[in-house]
Write a protein that holds these residues in place. Structure first.
Motif, short mmCIF file in Angstrom:
data_model
loop_
_atom_site.label_atom_id
_atom_site.label_comp_id
_atom_site.label_asym_id
_atom_site.label_seq_id
_atom_site.Cartn_x
_atom_site.Cartn_y
_atom_site.Cartn_z
N ARG A 16 0.84 -1.19 0.00
CA ARG A 16 0.00 0.00 0.00
C ARG A 16 0.88 1.25 0.00
O ARG A 16 1.77 1.38 0.84
CB ARG A 16 -0.91 0.02 1.22
N ASP A 17 0.62 2.13 -0.94
CA ASP A 17 1.32 3.41 -1.02
C ASP A 17 0.24 4.48 -1.09
O ASP A 17 -0.44 4.62 -2.12
CB ASP A 17 2.22 3.45 -2.24
N GLY A 18 0.05 5.22 -0.02
CA GLY A 18 -1.06 6.15 0.04
C GLY A 18 -2.37 5.38 0.04
O GLY A 18 -2.59 4.53 0.91
N TYR A 19 -3.20 5.62 -0.95
CA TYR A 19 -4.47 4.91 -1.06
C TYR A 19 -4.49 3.96 -2.25
O TYR A 19 -5.56 3.55 -2.70
CB TYR A 19 -5.63 5.91 -1.16
N THR A 20 -3.30 3.60 -2.74
CA THR A 20 -3.20 2.69 -3.88
C THR A 20 -2.50 1.41 -3.46
O THR A 20 -1.52 1.43 -2.71
CB THR A 20 -2.41 3.35 -5.04
N LEU A 21 -3.02 0.28 -3.96
CA LEU A 21 -2.42 -1.03 -3.71
C LEU A 21 -1.62 -1.46 -4.93
O LEU A 21 -2.01 -1.20 -6.07
CB LEU A 21 -3.49 -2.07 -3.41
N TRP A 51 -5.47 -3.12 -8.24
CA TRP A 51 -4.05 -2.78 -8.09
C TRP A 51 -3.64 -1.64 -9.02
O TRP A 51 -4.13 -1.51 -10.14
CB TRP A 51 -3.17 -3.99 -8.39
#
Length: 234
Positions: A16-21, A51
């Motif tokens: 997870r980076d911020g609100y993105t997988l 993703w």
């Protein structure tokens, strides 16, 4: 675990980076130190609604005492330009985790070993219906009614293939297992003597590849203040 058992570890995670997988591979050395990561360049089919997409900044090949290690995830292994970028970085131990247990996957792995002149290590899950949450929480669309708790829903097929295309371990379809093989890196030199796709068998005046290996940032703030050496002294 890598440090405890003194092994180089290549493992899959959901990052997870911020609100993105992202579907991601992590690399660790035999001291347990984090080496880096690879984000899947192209999520497959409906994965794209879950993703994010990796970029050219996470296509690493790590030089280690046991060989140059890199990886690609599942069907992105079918992307010839991605493979070529990894060949250009000198990959010797090509890891290919997957969820594809079909016979045609084995053909792809053999082709990559021959094409890249590298060892290919493909790990696939072996799992039964009971390894997943029960319905209605989790459904196998179109086949759920036919499945019993012990039905095999992914049959494995983990395999190790040499640069000559010979299978040196696996493929294993008999259940959860650990497969292993001794790798003679001298086989790589012998394979490259015959065919080196980014060396003597290339035609750069006809075909070439440009890899944009910087992070693809959606926002760049040009007005962000720069911290200079003078600013530290004030």
């Amino acid at each position: 675990m890598a440090g405890k058992y003194k092994v180089y570890l290549v493992m899959g995670v959901i990052e997870r980076d911020g609100y993105t997988l992202y579907c991601t591979i992590l690399f660790f050395d035999s001291q347990g130190r984090f080496l880096g990561k690879h984000r899947k360049i192209m999520p497959t089919a409906l994965e794209r609604i879950i993703w994010g997409f990796g970029d050219g900044s996470t296509i690493p090949v790590f030089e280690t005492p046991i060989g140059k290690i890199g990886a690609a995830i599942c069907w992105e292994n079918k992307m010839p330009l991605l493979r070529t970028a990894m060949y250009a970085k000198g990959i010797e131990i090509y890891c290919a985790p997957t969820a594809d247990s079909r016979d045609v996957w084995q053909a792809s792995m053999t082709h990559i070993a021959l094409e890249g002149g590298c060892f290919v290590l493909s790990a696939n899950q072996f799992c039964r219906r009971k390894d997943y949450p029960p319905p209605p929480e989790y459904l196998f669309s179109g086949t759920e009614e036919e499945l019993t708790p012990d039905s095999v829903v992914c049959a494995g097929g983990s395999v190790i293939i040499s640069p000559s295309g010979a299978i040196v371990a696996g493929p294993n379809y008999n259940g959860e297992a650990l497969i292993s093989a001794d790798l003679d890196l001298g086989e790589i030199a012998r394979a490259k003597f015959d065919f080196d796709v980014v060396g003597h068998y290339s035609r750069p005046e006809v075909f070439s590849l440009i890899v944009r290996d910087q992070p693809a940032k959606p926002v760049t703030l040009t007005s962000a203040p720069e911290i200079t050496e003078d600013a530290h002294h004030k």
